[in-house]
Write an enzyme that holds these catalytic residues in place. Structure first.
Site, PDB file in Angstrom:
ATOM      1  N   CYS A 137      -5.811   4.756  -0.516  1.00  0.00           N
ATOM      2  CA  CYS A 137      -6.135   4.067   0.644  1.00  0.00           C
ATOM      3  C   CYS A 137      -6.069   5.167   1.830  1.00  0.00           C
ATOM      4  O   CYS A 137      -5.123   5.752   2.187  1.00  0.00           O
ATOM      5  CB  CYS A 137      -4.963   2.940   0.914  1.00  0.00           C
ATOM      6  SG  CYS A 137      -5.373   2.347   2.484  1.00  0.00           S
ATOM      7  N   HIS A 185      -7.676  -2.798   1.856  1.00  0.00           N
ATOM      8  CA  HIS A 185      -6.616  -3.189   0.955  1.00  0.00           C
ATOM      9  C   HIS A 185      -5.504  -3.876   1.082  1.00  0.00           C
ATOM     10  O   HIS A 185      -4.810  -4.177   0.289  1.00  0.00           O
ATOM     11  CB  HIS A 185      -6.166  -1.598   0.631  1.00  0.00           C
ATOM     12  CG  HIS A 185      -7.087  -0.528  -0.077  1.00  0.00           C
ATOM     13  ND1 HIS A 185      -7.730   0.397   1.010  1.00  0.00           N
ATOM     14  CD2 HIS A 185      -7.656  -0.489  -0.998  1.00  0.00           C
ATOM     15  CE1 HIS A 185      -8.565   1.085   0.116  1.00  0.00           C
ATOM     16  NE2 HIS A 185      -8.506   0.596  -1.046  1.00  0.00           N
ATOM     17  N   SER A 217      -9.967  13.132  -1.426  1.00  0.00           N
ATOM     18  CA  SER A 217      -8.648  12.480  -1.658  1.00  0.00           C
ATOM     19  C   SER A 217      -7.627  13.032  -2.536  1.00  0.00           C
ATOM     20  O   SER A 217      -6.482  12.761  -2.801  1.00  0.00           O
ATOM     21  CB  SER A 217      -8.893  11.070  -2.102  1.00  0.00           C
ATOM     22  OG  SER A 217      -9.708  10.073  -1.025  1.00  0.00           O
TER      23      SER A 217
END
Length: 634
Positions: free
Chosen positions: A377, A364, A324
């Site tokens: 996310c 989320h 990420s």
């Protein structure tokens, strides 16, 4: 009387003029050959024979130049030299019966001595060759006691490398070793070296070997027919190598080493304003002192058989999926292409693309670009990747140095991979499948990067799109032409500025600050009170599907974190890779230790400076924080 005259006339008639001329020519040719041989022997070859005669009478004893020492940015010693004695062998005086005696006295085997003789068989016979380095006092005593019986043994005093203990900064500074036959045969850089000479083999020792090694000298001594020294003729003084100051800060290096202790991975820290590397640690490490003398087979085997690759500098050579952390590059691409500003998704634990469901770690709910970074996310970035397409993602990735070397002045840097349609066709002769783009959007799939690449990219984004050339040598120590030669030797993507609007820059850096400062952030457990600390976590799967609760460490994800302080135009940035460290927030805690060490040191410097100012002036300057705190949204 008449009879004698008749016989003489018969013999004269028998010796024809042709034979007479042939005999005369043969005599001339023989004389020419003899004269030519004498000319070659006494005139043309005089210097060679004189040199050979001198070699029998005069011996050149090498005087080895001490290598330059290595210091940190504040002038504190990192690599030193220590006095050592080595045993050299004079091969023209070696007798076969002496070899077993020499082997016993120097604690060697006969095979080891024979291997050394074979290694130096191409060197001139009169040139002393190193037989054993860093000999012990009892071995010195053996040589001294047997000078008459073993005149072929000699000792030479030299300076040998002394590195920090416990592999401290080992991958950064590197190590030295002898020039091998393979290096001489295959690498033109070592064409001017002789077998057995000591050169830098990795790290700073290799990159700046030409400066560090100095220039060897010699002593000319007169020896008798037994090889015993009976007089001195002259000498050429050795020129010590140049001392070097690195950009490394020992205090920050120590903090990085301590944070990484007991783990596999890397930590690298940089000043984004200059590109100076402040710390670089890699685990597992190795002991470079083992390489400064003749490397033992047992230690070398332990290094080669270690599955975690101790010789690998993971800060610049580990090519792994960035997870990420890549979402910051995705955010830049989405914002600059005016796609991410209005993008909103409803994350219900994932989303389907091209008939396949791609999961997210959490539900989320509603997510936009402001919350997508601190939430990390996946669903948002799957959608963003779907809208951008792989070639647009690859364009921004390459601009930020992914899939390219940074050009750091250290050997063997890896380039990583920034995949695209063209890349896959070129390397695999296959078309790019749309579903592969979705995985790349969260830093998985074919994309790989090194910790240094991610550090440079993300700290460059936080600096308004200004990416610097990373380097470990403080400027001003080498001539400009050598500096250019270093850059040519280690080419990279160079210094560059990526167009990044102020609005987008502020949005991204504020969101990165929320990663560590907001309870919704993935690295909130690593937040530092009173420090403007921003960054991005990454959890990169190493197998298909994250095996939660798995007891097999090798299947756990790699934990990434890239952080900086302050959030905009940072003074200090750090990247952490913890192999199989599971969640990225685990690496964020390691980064926080290094960030905290840096900030505390800067505050201590600031306090000391103001204390001095208070003594010099009637009124002290007002106290201010060493690291400014920028409230979110400003």
């Amino acid at each position: 009387m008449e009879t004698n005259s008749s016989s003489l006339r018969d013999r004269e008639e028998k010796l024809s003029p042709v034979k007479l001329h042939a005999a005369q020519y043969a005599i001339v040719v023989i004389l020419v050959v003899l004269v030519s041989g004498l000319w070659n022997l006494q005139v043309l070859g005089a210097e060679n024979y004189k040199a050979a005669a001198e070699a029998n009478r005069i011996r050149k004893v090498p005087v080895l130049a001490p290598r330059g020492r290595i210091f940190d940015r504040e002038g504190r010693l990192i690599v030193d030299n220590y006095p050592s004695t080595s045993c050299y062998l004079l091969r023209e005086q070696v007798k076969a019966g002496d070899i077993p005696v020499i082997a016993a006295g120097l604690h060697l085997t006969v095979d080891q001595i024979q291997a050394t003789l074979k290694h130096f068989q191409t060197a001139p016979k009169y040139q002393p060759i190193p037989l054993k380095q860093d000999i012990t006092p009892d071995e010195q005593a053996f040589i001294e006691a047997h000078k008459n019986e073993l005149p072929e043994l000699d000792t030479i005093d030299e300076q040998r490398r002394l590195y920090p203990r416990d592999g401290f900064a080992a991958h950064l500074v590197g190590y030295v070793g002898e020039v091998s036959e393979q290096m001489l045969a295959n690498d033109p850089r070592y064409a001017a070296y002789d077998p057995g000479q000591v050169v830098g083999r990795s790290g700073v020792e290799q990159t700046y070997d030409a400066l560090l090694r100095g220039e060897d000298g010699y002593r000319e001594v007169i020896v008798n027919s037994h090889g015993k020294e009976v007089g001195k003729l002259g000498q050429k003084l050795a020129v010590p190598g140049q001392d070097l100051r690195l950009s490394i800060d020992l205090d920050i290096q120590r903090a990085a080493e301590q944070a990484l202790e007991g783990k596999n991975g890397a930590i690298v820290a940089m000043d984004p304003h200059t590109g100076e590397i402040i710390a670089m640690a890699s685990r597992p490490t190795f002991d470079p002192n083992q390489f400064s003398v003749r490397l033992t087979q047992s230690y070398w085997s332990s290094i080669l058989n270690n599955p975690n690759h101790p010789l690998l500098n993971k800060a610049i050579q580990a090519q792994l999926a960035p997870g990420s952390t890549f979402k910051i590059i995705m955010s830049v691409a989405g914002l600059q292409e005016n796609v991410a500003q209005d993008l909103k998704v409803n994350c219900q634990g994932g989303a389907s693309f091209y008939g396949h469901f791609y999961g997210c770690d959490r539900h989320h709910g509603g997510v936009n670009i402001n919350t997508a970074i601190p939430y990390s996310c996946d669903t948002f970035y799957y959608t963003l990747a779907y809208k951008l397409g792989i070639d647009k993602i690859a364009q921004y990735g390459r601009e930020m140095g992914i899939g390219q070397k940074t050009g750091i002045d250290l050997p063997e840097e890896a380039a990583g991979i920034m995949p695209s349609e063209q890349w896959k066709m070129k390397n695999y002769h296959q078309k790019w499948f749309a579903g592969e783009t979705i995985s790349v959007g969260i830093g998985q799939g074919a994309v790989t990067a090194t910790p240094l690449q991610l550090l440079r990219a993300l700290s460059g984004i936080a600096s308004g799109g200004v990416l610097r050339w990373p380097h470990v040598l403080l400027p001003g120590q080498v001539p400009a032409e050598m500096q250019n030669a270093v850059r040519d030797t280690f080419p990279g993507s160079g210094e560059k500025t990526i167009p990044l609007s102020t609005e987008n820059w502020q949005l991204i850096t504020d969101a990165m600050a929320n990663v560590t400062s907001s309870p919704i952030g993935t690295a909130y457990p690593a937040h530092l009170e009173g420090i403007d600390f921003a960054g991005k976590t990454g959890t990169a799967d190493v197998v298909s599907g994250r095996q939660k609760g798995s007891k097999n460490k090798d299947t756990l994800p790699n934990a990434w974190f890239v952080g900086m302080t302050p959030r905009r135009n940072p003074d200090f940035a750090v990247a952490v890779l913890w192999e199989h460290g599971y969640w990225g927030n685990n690496s964020a805690r390691l980064a926080a230790q290094v960030i905290d060490a840096y900030v505390e040191k800067q505050r201590a410097k600031d306090h000391n400076l103001r204390t001095v100012e208070a003594v010099k002036t009637p009124e002290a300057a007002p106290e201010k924080a060493a690291v400014p705190v920028v409230p979110a949204g400003q």
